[in-house]
Design a protein around this motif. Structure first.
Motif, short mmCIF file in Angstrom:
data_model
loop_
_atom_site.label_atom_id
_atom_site.label_comp_id
_atom_site.label_asym_id
_atom_site.label_seq_id
_atom_site.Cartn_x
_atom_site.Cartn_y
_atom_site.Cartn_z
N CYS A 42 0.85 -1.19 0.00
CA CYS A 42 0.00 0.00 0.00
C CYS A 42 0.89 1.25 0.00
CB CYS A 42 -0.91 0.00 1.22
SG CYS A 42 -1.95 1.47 1.39
N SER A 43 1.89 1.28 0.88
CA SER A 43 2.81 2.42 0.93
C SER A 43 3.55 2.60 -0.38
CB SER A 43 3.83 2.24 2.06
OG SER A 43 3.22 2.38 3.31
N GLY A 44 4.02 1.49 -0.94
CA GLY A 44 4.73 1.57 -2.22
C GLY A 44 3.86 2.09 -3.34
N GLY A 45 2.62 1.65 -3.39
CA GLY A 45 1.69 2.11 -4.43
C GLY A 45 1.36 3.58 -4.29
N VAL A 46 1.13 4.02 -3.05
CA VAL A 46 0.84 5.43 -2.81
C VAL A 46 2.06 6.28 -3.15
CG1 VAL A 46 0.30 7.15 -1.02
CG2 VAL A 46 -0.95 4.99 -1.09
N LEU A 47 3.24 5.83 -2.74
CA LEU A 47 4.47 6.56 -3.04
C LEU A 47 4.67 6.69 -4.55
CD1 LEU A 47 7.12 7.93 -2.20
CD2 LEU A 47 8.16 5.65 -2.13
N ARG A 48 4.46 5.61 -5.27
CA ARG A 48 4.61 5.63 -6.72
C ARG A 48 3.67 6.65 -7.36
NH1 ARG A 48 4.21 0.25 -10.51
NH2 ARG A 48 4.82 1.24 -12.45
N THR A 49 2.42 6.65 -6.92
CA THR A 49 1.43 7.60 -7.45
C THR A 49 1.85 9.04 -7.17
OG1 THR A 49 -0.36 5.99 -7.23
CG2 THR A 49 -0.99 8.32 -7.34
N ILE A 50 2.30 9.29 -5.95
CA ILE A 50 2.72 10.65 -5.57
C ILE A 50 3.92 11.09 -6.41
CG2 ILE A 50 3.80 12.01 -3.72
CD1 ILE A 50 1.94 10.39 -1.78
N ALA A 99 7.28 13.61 -0.24
CA ALA A 99 6.50 12.49 -0.79
C ALA A 99 6.32 11.39 0.25
CB ALA A 99 7.18 11.94 -2.04
N MET A 100 7.35 11.15 1.06
CA MET A 100 7.25 10.12 2.10
C MET A 100 6.23 10.52 3.17
SD MET A 100 9.17 7.65 1.13
CE MET A 100 9.17 6.63 2.57
N GLU A 101 6.19 11.80 3.53
CA GLU A 101 5.19 12.28 4.49
C GLU A 101 3.78 12.08 3.94
OE1 GLU A 101 5.90 16.34 5.72
OE2 GLU A 101 8.04 15.95 5.97
N LEU A 102 3.59 12.44 2.67
CA LEU A 102 2.29 12.27 2.04
C LEU A 102 1.90 10.80 1.93
CD1 LEU A 102 2.59 14.95 -0.79
CD2 LEU A 102 1.04 15.02 1.19
N THR A 103 2.89 9.95 1.69
CA THR A 103 2.63 8.51 1.59
C THR A 103 2.06 7.98 2.88
OG1 THR A 103 4.34 8.19 -0.09
CG2 THR A 103 3.75 6.27 1.24
N LYS A 104 2.69 8.33 3.99
CA LYS A 104 2.23 7.83 5.30
C LYS A 104 0.82 8.33 5.60
CE LYS A 104 4.30 6.62 9.62
NZ LYS A 104 5.54 6.63 10.37
N LYS A 105 0.53 9.58 5.23
CA LYS A 105 -0.80 10.17 5.47
C LYS A 105 -1.87 9.52 4.62
CE LYS A 105 0.05 14.98 6.66
NZ LYS A 105 -0.08 16.33 6.17
N SER A 108 -3.93 3.79 3.28
CA SER A 108 -5.02 3.32 4.15
C SER A 108 -4.56 2.23 5.11
CB SER A 108 -6.19 2.82 3.31
OG SER A 108 -5.80 1.72 2.50
N MET A 109 -3.63 1.39 4.70
CA MET A 109 -3.17 0.31 5.58
C MET A 109 -2.34 0.86 6.74
SD MET A 109 -4.46 -2.51 4.42
CE MET A 109 -5.90 -1.48 4.20
N VAL A 110 -1.48 1.83 6.47
CA VAL A 110 -0.70 2.46 7.54
C VAL A 110 -1.65 3.18 8.49
CG1 VAL A 110 1.01 4.24 8.11
CG2 VAL A 110 1.44 2.66 6.22
N GLN A 111 -2.59 3.92 7.94
CA GLN A 111 -3.54 4.64 8.78
C GLN A 111 -4.39 3.70 9.62
OE1 GLN A 111 -3.76 8.04 9.30
NE2 GLN A 111 -1.82 7.94 8.20
N SER A 112 -4.63 2.50 9.14
CA SER A 112 -5.44 1.51 9.87
C SER A 112 -4.73 0.96 11.10
CB SER A 112 -5.83 0.35 8.96
OG SER A 112 -6.68 0.79 7.92
N VAL A 113 -3.40 0.97 11.11
CA VAL A 113 -2.67 0.38 12.24
C VAL A 113 -2.03 1.42 13.16
CG1 VAL A 113 -2.24 -1.77 10.97
CG2 VAL A 113 -0.49 0.04 10.96
#
Length: 128
Positions: A42-50, A99-105, A108-113
């Motif tokens: 999930c983090s990798g996919g969000v990072l790639r998109t950003i 981009a890493m800050e935006l990725t964590k925000k 959805s999986m990171v936010q869930s845990v």
């Protein structure tokens, strides 16, 4: 999703095929592996998109996940360190930090845990 019991573990049918899940790796993915995979990908996919929206040309993203578990409390996952090796041209470290800050925000999986599992994300740049 539906899960059906088998001799050892359970399975589910997905659009991509059968997913076997068991406490023993010989019979399928272990539940903690799926948890860590979900967070990492999930983090990798969000990072790639950003990074694509920032108009970076990315050749590859490799993710290494180090996991700390607490054997005294049901072998609970307590910490996941995701290290991204990002290969591309003219990558700017300051913009990648943003981009890493935006990725964590936005993962959805990171936010869930959050509050249950500590997730640390670091990166290194490899010029392509």
């Amino acid at each position: 999703m539906e899960f059906k019991m088998k001799d050892v573990g359970f399975y589910t049918e997905t659009a991509n095929g059968r997913l076997n899940i068991a406490g023993n790796e010989e019979y399928g993915f272990r539940p903690y592996q799926l948890l860590v995979s979900s967070i990492a990908v999930c983090s990798g996919g969000v990072l790639r998109t950003i990074l694509e929206k920032m108009r970076f040309t990315i050749e590859d993203i490799h993710i290494k996940a180090d996991v700390e578990r607490n054997e005294e409390i049901a072998n609970r996952v307590e910490r996941i360190h995701l290290h991204f090796t990002i290969k591309g041209k003219d990558l700017d470290e300051n913009k990648l930090n943003k981009a890493m800050e935006l990725t964590k925000k936005n993962c959805s999986m990171v936010q869930s845990v959050i509050g249950s599992i500590e997730v640390e994300e670091t990166f290194e740049i490899v010029e392509g």
